[in-house]
Scaffold this motif. Structure first.
Motif, PDB file in Angstrom:
ATOM      1  N   LYS A   6       0.824  -1.201   0.000  1.00 30.85           N
ATOM      2  CA  LYS A   6       0.000   0.000   0.000  1.00 30.85           C
ATOM      3  C   LYS A   6       0.865   1.261   0.000  1.00 30.85           C
ATOM      4  O   LYS A   6       0.462   2.283  -0.525  1.00 30.85           O
ATOM      5  N   TYR A   7       2.045   1.154   0.584  1.00 27.64           N
ATOM      6  CA  TYR A   7       2.926   2.312   0.707  1.00 27.64           C
ATOM      7  C   TYR A   7       4.235   2.037  -0.023  1.00 27.64           C
ATOM      8  O   TYR A   7       4.702   0.903  -0.054  1.00 27.64           O
ATOM      9  N   GLU A  10      10.181   3.259   0.559  1.00 28.85           N
ATOM     10  CA  GLU A  10      10.957   4.259   1.305  1.00 28.85           C
ATOM     11  C   GLU A  10      10.159   4.868   2.459  1.00 28.85           C
ATOM     12  O   GLU A  10      10.734   5.344   3.427  1.00 28.85           O
ATOM     13  N   LEU A  11       8.846   4.870   2.345  1.00 28.38           N
ATOM     14  CA  LEU A  11       8.010   5.541   3.342  1.00 28.38           C
ATOM     15  C   LEU A  11       8.139   4.934   4.735  1.00 28.38           C
ATOM     16  O   LEU A  11       8.317   5.689   5.705  1.00 28.38           O
ATOM     17  N   PRO A  12       8.091   3.606   4.894  1.00 29.67           N
ATOM     18  CA  PRO A  12       8.241   3.070   6.261  1.00 29.67           C
ATOM     19  C   PRO A  12       9.565   3.463   6.906  1.00 29.67           C
ATOM     20  O   PRO A  12       9.593   3.840   8.082  1.00 29.67           O
ATOM     21  N   ILE A  35      -0.376   8.432   6.458  1.00 25.64           N
ATOM     22  CA  ILE A  35      -0.456   6.978   6.584  1.00 25.64           C
ATOM     23  C   ILE A  35      -1.275   6.639   7.827  1.00 25.64           C
ATOM     24  O   ILE A  35      -1.492   7.484   8.692  1.00 25.64           O
ATOM     25  N   HIS A  36      -1.724   5.410   7.891  1.00 20.83           N
ATOM     26  CA  HIS A  36      -2.519   4.984   9.041  1.00 20.83           C
ATOM     27  C   HIS A  36      -1.608   4.837  10.254  1.00 20.83           C
ATOM     28  O   HIS A  36      -0.512   4.282  10.155  1.00 20.83           O
ATOM     29  N   LYS A  37      -2.066   5.314  11.397  1.00 20.21           N
ATOM     30  CA  LYS A  37      -1.225   5.304  12.597  1.00 20.21           C
ATOM     31  C   LYS A  37      -0.863   3.895  13.045  1.00 20.21           C
ATOM     32  O   LYS A  37       0.233   3.656  13.545  1.00 20.21           O
ATOM     33  N   GLU A  38      -1.765   2.913  12.846  1.00 13.63           N
ATOM     34  CA  GLU A  38      -1.454   1.544  13.259  1.00 13.63           C
ATOM     35  C   GLU A  38      -0.412   0.906  12.333  1.00 13.63           C
ATOM     36  O   GLU A  38       0.368   0.062  12.770  1.00 13.63           O
ATOM     37  N   ALA A  39      -0.409   1.307  11.071  1.00 11.51           N
ATOM     38  CA  ALA A  39       0.638   0.820  10.163  1.00 11.51           C
ATOM     39  C   ALA A  39       1.996   1.335  10.647  1.00 11.51           C
ATOM     40  O   ALA A  39       2.962   0.567  10.742  1.00 11.51           O
TER      41      ALA A  39
END
Length: 107
Positions: A6-7, A10-12, A35-39
């Motif tokens: 989904k992302y 590089e984003l994580p 992004i979703h806070k739980e992700a």
């Protein structure tokens, strides 16, 4: 087949780095990055496990090893079932009682 990501990759890394270096709450960083806070919370926990800061989760390397071992175990189970099925006729042959041919007397 794994689910599509989904992302971007590089984003994580960027999000985790921001949480860890700024000490800002995860929810705020997640909102800023869209992004979703739980992700993000999961990414942070995984990064902590990979860094040896948590022992309640498997590291990414351990996850990969576990996945490989499960695949190998499944493959071995399939091979074992094939071998069992292939050996069944031979086992039946071995289980049959053997009889000696009777001798006819020539009198």
């Amino acid at each position: 087949m794994p689910a599509p990501r989904k992302y971007p990759d590089e984003l994580p890394e960027r999000a985790v780095r921001e949480v860890r270096t700024t000490s800002r709450p995860i929810a705020h960083v997640a909102k800023d990055l869209g992004i979703h806070k739980e992700a993000l919370r999961g990414w942070v926990r995984q990064a902590e496990a990979d860094a040896g800061e948590r022992d309640d989760r498997l590291t990414a390397a351990e996850h990969e090893e576990l996945k490989q071992l499960r695949e190998e175990a499944a493959e071995l189970r399939r091979a074992n079932e094939i071998l069992k099925a292939a050996s069944a006729p031979f086992a039946q042959e071995l289980d049959r009682p053997r009889t000696r041919p009777t001798r006819r007397s020539t009198a």
